[in-house]
Design an enzyme around this catalytic site. Sequence first.
Site: not given
Length: 191
Positions: A63, A171
């Site tokens: 991230h 993700d």
Amino acid sequence: MTVFNRLAIPDVIEIIPPKHGDHRGFFSEVYKRSAFEAEGIDISWVQDNHSLSTDLGTVRGLHFQLPPVAQDKLVRVLRGRIYDVAVDIRKGSPTYGKWVGCELSAEKWNQLLVPIGFAHCFMTLTEDAEVMYKVSAPYSRENEGAILWNDPALGIEWPDLGVAPTLSDKDRVALPLSAFDSPFVYEGARV
């Protein structure tokens, strides 16, 4: 005295604060501005985040937040252990697309400084891992980004835990680094 260990990519720093114990327990200054400034690290923290990952092998990342709300992170583990990774996504950097990793744990009492211009990810090495991290800008859904945590081109050497990773939907479908046009630009070592 706080220990600052620069990793193979020197902008990413493992930090070990002092921990003083006696028969009552312990005391630690986990963040002390003057110690960081003495190392050339001058970051204004604006928010603390706390996560709990119940499953062994939970993956959170890779991230980052885009400018103008890009974030420095100072990551520590309150319970359990994680394998923490930072990937350089700064255009023009001699280490662009390279990664460094460090095991963080409540027992080791270490932290990882992940500066702006790096994608960040961790994998839990224990069940019920609690992670707390400071950030230098508030969260912004409109400016969040992710790179595929297991992008083969990155070659991250994740621990083999013998279990399938637990991932968020975001993700699971993140794109590889090759599909990312990074707005981050290398301007020399920051810290």
